[in-house]
Enzyme design. Structure first.
Site, PDB file in Angstrom:
ATOM      1  N   HIS A  98     -10.956  -2.254   4.197  1.00  0.00           N
ATOM      2  CA  HIS A  98     -10.848  -1.813   5.635  1.00  0.00           C
ATOM      3  C   HIS A  98     -11.537  -0.475   6.107  1.00  0.00           C
ATOM      4  O   HIS A  98     -11.565  -0.010   7.224  1.00  0.00           O
ATOM      5  CB  HIS A  98      -9.241  -1.805   5.828  1.00  0.00           C
ATOM      6  N   ASP A  99     -11.905   0.166   5.209  1.00  0.00           N
ATOM      7  CA  ASP A  99     -12.810   1.455   5.356  1.00  0.00           C
ATOM      8  C   ASP A  99     -14.099   1.116   5.349  1.00  0.00           C
ATOM      9  O   ASP A  99     -14.992   2.161   5.555  1.00  0.00           O
ATOM     10  CB  ASP A  99     -12.469   2.388   4.391  1.00  0.00           C
ATOM     11  N   GLU A 121      -6.764   4.039  -5.458  1.00  0.00           N
ATOM     12  CA  GLU A 121      -8.075   4.369  -4.887  1.00  0.00           C
ATOM     13  C   GLU A 121      -8.589   5.746  -5.311  1.00  0.00           C
ATOM     14  O   GLU A 121      -7.671   6.734  -5.033  1.00  0.00           O
ATOM     15  CB  GLU A 121      -7.840   4.369  -3.425  1.00  0.00           C
ATOM     16  N   ASP A 156      -2.926   4.813  -2.343  1.00  0.00           N
ATOM     17  CA  ASP A 156      -4.046   5.236  -1.341  1.00  0.00           C
ATOM     18  C   ASP A 156      -4.509   6.606  -1.944  1.00  0.00           C
ATOM     19  O   ASP A 156      -3.497   7.382  -2.534  1.00  0.00           O
ATOM     20  CB  ASP A 156      -3.171   5.622  -0.102  1.00  0.00           C
ATOM     21  N   ASP A 178       0.806  -1.380   0.114  1.00  0.00           N
ATOM     22  CA  ASP A 178      -0.076  -0.122   0.066  1.00  0.00           C
ATOM     23  C   ASP A 178       0.885   1.231  -0.044  1.00  0.00           C
ATOM     24  O   ASP A 178       1.821   1.418   0.788  1.00  0.00           O
ATOM     25  CB  ASP A 178      -1.032  -0.175   1.294  1.00  0.00           C
TER      26      ASP A 178
END
Ligand code: GLC
Ligand code: CA
Length: 539
Positions: free
Chosen positions: A315-316, A241, A199, A98
């Site tokens: 994870h969000d 993302e 990210d 990431d």
């Protein structure tokens, strides 16, 4: 169809602190992941995307990096990381890192230097605006609450942060910063990683004076340079993302000419249960017809012009079975239905840890929550006069911690996650929902995911077939075909808990039932609650 490996791949996301703890400190770590590689190989996935494991004060659970070239001691050492890459390779699994490139931690050396003086060589690595203390440059807000500007007396300037105050935004306009980032990425490529997840990548080209956060004018220029200087030198998968992506933008990002990224995570389907102009905490039901429209558009518009990522969870996000499935009576059926619906589409599927078990949301008291966003939201809404009950309802539905409770391995103590005290409370349903129980149960959610992954490898139509939505106006059924030169897939799903008659003709005998979520499924077009079927015809 070109032969990019990631077009036939299924990627599994690990949130390291919640996956497996090897040393009893209650926090998952790299050795924990290594100990579960057999499990991952059994599931059949091709690559693991690791949420950040680099050195970090953990203000935002690692999305605040203080050293991009070292591992946080909480997770292990650089040597453990090398071991993970090597051991995963033996299990035919690539490791995707990431990359958090929009901001660093305020504890990064760059920022420590940058805030010393305006003349410091690192000052321009961040985004500063002159001003006077107490008079903000403008009223931009940070994603985790409060102003996006923070005053630094030493330099008599404000720095810009789109997330927490401990996550100062990096200044991509500075070529020296960009060079430094490319060198760091190439160093990781040299270590043998299989790719990167980027990210909030659509926020790097911000222009705060014009209130621009995502999709800034120079975004694609930066991405092309980044790709050329780094990713294009190796056979990697890259996924950005991009909350602000439209299909038009996604075609730029995922252009088959490989000039930017392999694909992006777009969130149009994910944001549907949020009202226009409202926050995610303001709960609204899912408009099913809109969901069909959105998937249809992404599937058809990117066909041969770009590449989709396919995901329900990360994870969000809250757990999909609790969100758009049914985590009570029909937990198993609806978890499988959502899997079948998604995995038949064109793109690269992502599975978030525990999704393959049908893990659910949690409903804790506020003291059990650890996520900075959730904790800040709670305080902010209390101050604004919301009722505690209402705030908790929002948190139970949407908190990021729903996804962050520890992986449920066994029905034993602490769900087999740790020998110590877990950093966040384990979902009490682990005695019923756990990997141990599901691996050998042919009717488990795990087995359904395992089969779907195998099909994607066995039948090229999963990767290259075109997409055609059926029954666009049906208010219960999600159905589509995928067709290539030699075969056709048919997917039919009842999205709700009532039995419905499907107006499609019964598939003829040449259509073989590949998978279903009911044991005795056949060709009759009556669909029980959440019933899903996937048929294949080989021409
Ligand atoms: C991304 C991450 C999220 C993080 C944020 C700031 O949205 O997925 O977890 O908080 O970026 O880095
Ligand atoms: Ca640990």
């Amino acid at each position: 169809m070109d032969s990019k490996w990631w077009k036939n791949a299924v990627i599994y996301q690990i949130y390291p602190r919640s996956f497996a703890d090897s040393n009893g400190d209650g926090i998952g770590d790299l050795q924990g992941i290594i100990s579960k590689l057999d499990y991952l190989e059994k599931l059949g996935i091709d690559a693991v995307w690791l949420s950040p494991v680099c050195k970090s004060p953990q203000d935002d659970n690692g999305y605040d990096i203080s050293d991009y070239q070292d591992i946080d001691p909480m997770f292990g050492t650089l040597r453990d990381m090398e071991e993970l890459i090597e051991e995963a390779g033996k299990h035919h699994i690539r490791i995707i890192m990431d990359l958090v490139l929009n901001h660093s931690s305020d504890e990064h050396d760059w920022f420590q230097e940058a805030k010393k003086s305006r003349e410091n060589p690192y000052h321009d690595y961040y985004v500063w605006r002159d001003g006077v203390e107490g008079v903000l440059p403008n009223n931009m807000r940070a994603a985790f609450g409060g102003s996006a500007w923070e005053w630094v007396p030493e330099v008599q300037q404000y720095y810009f942060h789109q997330f927490s105050v401990k996550q100062p935004d990096l200044n991509w306009e500075n070529p020296k910063l960009r060079r430094e980032i490319y060198d760091m990425i190439n160093w990781w490529i040299g270590k043998g990683v299989g790719g990167f997840r980027l990210d909030v990548i659509d926020q790097i080209a911000k222009e705060p004076d014009k209130m621009i956060t995502n999709n800034g004018p120079r975004l694609h220029e930066y991405l092309r340079e980044l790709s050329q200087e780094t990713f294009q030198k190796a056979d990697l998968v890259t996924v950005g993302e991009a909350w602000g992506a439209t299909t038009e933008l996604a075609k730029l990002y995922s252009n088959p000419d490989n000039s930017e990224l392999s694909m992006v995570f777009q969130f149009e389907h994910i944001c549907l249960d949020q009202m226009e102009g409202k926050e995610k905490w303001d709960l609204a039901p899912l408009p099913f017809m809109k969901l069909k429209e959105v998937f249809n558009r992404w599937q058809t518009e990117l066909h041969e012009k770009g590449w989709n990522s396919l995901f329900w969870n990360n994870h969000d996000l809250p757990r999909i079975v609790s969100r758009w499935g049914n985590d009570g009576e029909y937990r198993i059926e609806s978890a499988k239905m959502l899997a079948i619906l998604l995995h038949g589409m064109q793109g690269t599927p992502y599975i978030y840890q525990g999704e393959e078990l049908g893990m659910t949301n949690v409903a804790y008291g506020i003291e059990e929550y650890r996520d900075i966003e959730t904790v800040n939201l709670y305080k902010e809404r209390l101050e604004k006069g919301y009722k505690e009950e209402e705030i908790m309802r929002s948190i139970h539905a949407k908190s990021r911690d729903n996804a962050r409770t520890p992986m449920q391995w066994t029905s034993g103590e602490n769900a087999g996650f740790t020998d110590g005290k877990p950093w966040i409370k384990i979902n009490p349903n682990y005695r019923e929902i756990n990997a141990e129980r599901q691996i050998d149960d042919e009717n488990s959610v795990f087995r359904c995911y395992q089969q779907l992954i195998r099909f994607r490898k066995a039948y090229p139509v999963f990767a290259d077939g075109d997409f055609r939505m059926l029954l666009m106006d049906d208010e219960n059924i999600f159905a589509y075909t995928r067709t290539n030169e030699d075969s056709q897939l048919l997917v039919v799903c009842n999205f709700y808990d009532q039995t419905v008659r499907c107006p499609l003709e019964e598939p003829d005998a040449s259509m073989k039932l590949l998978i279903s979520n009911y044991k005795d499924a056949d060709h009759t077009m009556v669909l029980r609650p959440y019933e899903a079927r996937m048929y294949l015809k080989e021409k």
